[in-house]
Design a protein around this motif. Structure first.
Motif, PDB file in Angstrom:
ATOM      1  N   ASP A 137     -38.549 -77.063   9.746  1.00 67.12           N
ATOM      2  CA  ASP A 137     -39.928 -77.180   9.270  1.00 67.12           C
ATOM      3  C   ASP A 137     -40.407 -75.868   8.652  1.00 67.12           C
ATOM      4  O   ASP A 137     -40.447 -74.829   9.329  1.00 67.12           O
ATOM      5  CB  ASP A 137     -40.857 -77.559  10.426  1.00 67.12           C
ATOM      6  CG  ASP A 137     -40.519 -78.923  11.018  1.00 67.12           C
ATOM      7  OD1 ASP A 137     -40.171 -79.833  10.242  1.00 67.12           O
ATOM      8  OD2 ASP A 137     -40.605 -79.075  12.250  1.00 67.12           O
ATOM      9  N   TYR A 151     -47.485 -74.394   6.812  1.00 67.38           N
ATOM     10  CA  TYR A 151     -48.266 -75.629   6.819  1.00 67.38           C
ATOM     11  C   TYR A 151     -49.752 -75.343   6.627  1.00 67.38           C
ATOM     12  O   TYR A 151     -50.484 -76.166   6.062  1.00 67.38           O
ATOM     13  CB  TYR A 151     -48.015 -76.408   8.110  1.00 67.38           C
ATOM     14  CG  TYR A 151     -46.684 -77.109   8.081  1.00 67.38           C
ATOM     15  CD1 TYR A 151     -46.511 -78.276   7.351  1.00 67.38           C
ATOM     16  CD2 TYR A 151     -45.583 -76.587   8.744  1.00 67.38           C
ATOM     17  CE1 TYR A 151     -45.286 -78.912   7.292  1.00 67.38           C
ATOM     18  CE2 TYR A 151     -44.342 -77.218   8.693  1.00 67.38           C
ATOM     19  CZ  TYR A 151     -44.205 -78.380   7.968  1.00 67.38           C
ATOM     20  OH  TYR A 151     -42.982 -79.007   7.899  1.00 67.38           O
ATOM     21  N   SER A 210     -37.377 -81.223  12.041  1.00 64.68           N
ATOM     22  CA  SER A 210     -37.598 -82.662  11.996  1.00 64.68           C
ATOM     23  C   SER A 210     -36.265 -83.357  11.779  1.00 64.68           C
ATOM     24  O   SER A 210     -35.376 -82.815  11.110  1.00 64.68           O
ATOM     25  CB  SER A 210     -38.579 -83.026  10.876  1.00 64.68           C
ATOM     26  OG  SER A 210     -39.873 -82.522  11.172  1.00 64.68           O
ATOM     27  N   SER A 265     -36.324 -88.196   7.869  1.00 57.31           N
ATOM     28  CA  SER A 265     -36.628 -86.875   8.429  1.00 57.31           C
ATOM     29  C   SER A 265     -37.925 -86.305   7.875  1.00 57.31           C
ATOM     30  O   SER A 265     -38.530 -85.409   8.478  1.00 57.31           O
ATOM     31  CB  SER A 265     -35.480 -85.896   8.154  1.00 57.31           C
ATOM     32  OG  SER A 265     -35.389 -85.589   6.776  1.00 57.31           O
ATOM     33  N   ASP A 266     -38.362 -86.815   6.742  1.00 58.45           N
ATOM     34  CA  ASP A 266     -39.559 -86.296   6.083  1.00 58.45           C
ATOM     35  C   ASP A 266     -40.821 -87.079   6.452  1.00 58.45           C
ATOM     36  O   ASP A 266     -41.917 -86.734   6.018  1.00 58.45           O
ATOM     37  CB  ASP A 266     -39.356 -86.337   4.559  1.00 58.45           C
ATOM     38  CG  ASP A 266     -40.348 -85.454   3.821  1.00 58.45           C
ATOM     39  OD1 ASP A 266     -40.587 -84.322   4.295  1.00 58.45           O
ATOM     40  OD2 ASP A 266     -40.883 -85.898   2.787  1.00 58.45           O
ATOM     41  N   LYS A 313     -43.248 -85.028   9.619  1.00 57.55           N
ATOM     42  CA  LYS A 313     -43.201 -83.572   9.725  1.00 57.55           C
ATOM     43  C   LYS A 313     -44.579 -83.022  10.091  1.00 57.55           C
ATOM     44  O   LYS A 313     -45.588 -83.605   9.709  1.00 57.55           O
ATOM     45  CB  LYS A 313     -42.754 -82.968   8.382  1.00 57.55           C
ATOM     46  CG  LYS A 313     -41.251 -82.933   8.214  1.00 57.55           C
ATOM     47  CD  LYS A 313     -40.890 -82.235   6.918  1.00 57.55           C
ATOM     48  CE  LYS A 313     -39.461 -81.747   6.959  1.00 57.55           C
ATOM     49  NZ  LYS A 313     -39.276 -80.601   7.839  1.00 57.55           N
ATOM     50  N   PRO A 314     -44.618 -81.877  10.790  1.00 54.91           N
ATOM     51  CA  PRO A 314     -43.483 -81.154  11.372  1.00 54.91           C
ATOM     52  C   PRO A 314     -43.106 -81.694  12.754  1.00 54.91           C
ATOM     53  O   PRO A 314     -43.867 -82.445  13.358  1.00 54.91           O
ATOM     54  CB  PRO A 314     -44.030 -79.726  11.480  1.00 54.91           C
ATOM     55  CG  PRO A 314     -45.508 -79.924  11.711  1.00 54.91           C
ATOM     56  CD  PRO A 314     -45.886 -81.146  10.911  1.00 54.91           C
ATOM     57  N   ASP A 315     -41.943 -81.284  13.215  1.00 53.54           N
ATOM     58  CA  ASP A 315     -41.445 -81.601  14.552  1.00 53.54           C
ATOM     59  C   ASP A 315     -41.308 -83.109  14.774  1.00 53.54           C
ATOM     60  O   ASP A 315     -41.561 -83.600  15.875  1.00 53.54           O
ATOM     61  CB  ASP A 315     -42.373 -80.992  15.612  1.00 53.54           C
ATOM     62  CG  ASP A 315     -41.696 -80.861  16.974  1.00 53.54           C
ATOM     63  OD1 ASP A 315     -40.449 -80.871  17.015  1.00 53.54           O
ATOM     64  OD2 ASP A 315     -42.418 -80.781  17.984  1.00 53.54           O
TER      65      ASP A 315
END
Length: 358
Positions: free
Chosen positions: A12, A49, A142, A156-157, A160-162
């Motif tokens: 991230d 972020y 992520s 995975s996107d 986000k995040p984590d």
């Protein structure tokens, strides 16, 4: 046929997160790794972020980033630190599988169809990897889990995040049908806009076109779109993938007609290429310039030097010299796209003969 278990791990806001981890003064503040404090020249490599909330994103000129977020902090990148962190991340991956395909310093595919610890569950493995990254590196990642690389990367996107997102076989068809075209990995801004002008807004719309129709409108990529909109991706995870060139290109919203317009664009592209070369620990001897005009005519020019290069200034200078030799102003041509590629890596590759990404 046994379904594969593929995990895509994406760190991230990697560079920015490392800087915030190591410098308490940066925590909770909008920072951009790369660019320049004066907002002139340079390109953002990664934004935190906090900065992304203002619309700052990677590959954005630092001047634009500062306009969007006047109190943004520009941080000089520390690639040696990022590489050390990436090596640690890779060591975590290797606890579960040797089938690891790095894409860059901050992301990779893992095939855990057969895992070293006999856990059996790709979701459980992804959870353990994320926890290890948090515990050992104080960073977050992520993960996307599915039966192929394309769907895993999109997954995975999503949170986000984590985040951790699983898209199982029974979900893939409906998931792809509802996915907006701009979210398809491999569909850039210009292609997405073209699709939308054609009335193609999501996977279901794309699915209505035959493979021939897609090829007619989008060239060879049309075959890829035809398959992935149906969730079909049989590409294996390639742990020894070798990169032969590193490049970047940009399609402009309006035609460029003068060197005064084109040279700054080449500088931005050179920064992108230099950043990617640094990620891969590569230097090349050949710089190739790609020029596409508004009448779809395309030319390439290249120059090879005796010494390998990887810095933005050298790449930019070579590209500008190649562009000047095309006499774009004399011809009165209207340039729609510019691209720079560096290749001919020779012995600058890592000792293993492969990319030293992690």
């Amino acid at each position: 046929m046994t379904l594969r278990k593929i995990i895509h791990i994406d760190m991230d806001a990697f560079y920015a997160s490392v800087e915030q981890r190591d410098h308490p003064d940066y925590r909770g503040k909008p920072i951009a790794v790369g660019g320049s404090p004066e907002g002139r020249g340079g390109v953002v490599a990664t934004a935190s972020y906090e900065a992304r909330k203002f619309g700052v994103r990677s590959a954005m000129p630092s001047k634009r980033a500062q306009q969007l977020c006047p109190h943004i902090l520009f941080v000089y990148p520390r690639f040696d630190v990022y590489r050390d962190v990436s090596r640690h991340v890779r060591s975590i991956f290797q606890r579960y599988t040797d089938l690891i395909e790095p894409l860059s310093l901050d992301e990779a595919y893992l095939d855990v169809t057969i895992d070293k610890q006999n856990i059996g569950s790709a979701i459980a493995i992804a959870q353990q990897i994320k926890q290890a990254i948090r515990d050992e590196l104080n960073l977050t990642a992520s993960a996307g889990v599915s039966v192929n690389k394309f769907v895993a990367k999109i997954a995975s996107d999503m949170h986000k995040p984590d985040g951790l997102t699983f898209i199982g076989p029974s979900q893939i068809e409906s998931f792809m049908e509802n996915l907006p075209v701009e979210k398809f990995h491999g569909v850039g801004k210009v292609t997405a806009e073209k699709m939308q002008r054609m009335g193609l807004f999501n996977g279901a719309d794309l699915k209505k076109l035959s493979e021939n129709d897609l090829v007619q409108h989008f060239g060879k990529a049309g075959r890829f779109y035809y398959r992935i909109v149906r969730g079909q991706d049989d590409r294996p995870v390639q742990p020894h993938r070798e990169t032969k060139s590193v490049g970047a290109e940009d399609t402009f919203p309006h035609d460029l007609t003068t060197l005064a317009e084109m040279d700054p664009e080449l500088e931005k592209l050179a920064v992108k290429v230099a950043t990617r070369l640094d990620k891969h620990q590569l230097k090349g001897r050949t710089v190739t310039l790609k020029v596409k005009y508004n009448d779809f005519r395309q030319i390439t020019r290249n120059h090879s030097s005796q010494l390998p290069i990887s810095d933005a200034d050298s790449i930019s200078t070579a590209a500008k010299q190649l562009l000047a030799k095309t006499d774009p102003e004399t011809e009165g041509a209207k340039v729609r796209l510019l691209g720079i590629t560096v290749s001919n890596f020779g012995e600058e590759r890592s000792e293993t003969g492969q990319l030293s990404l992690f």
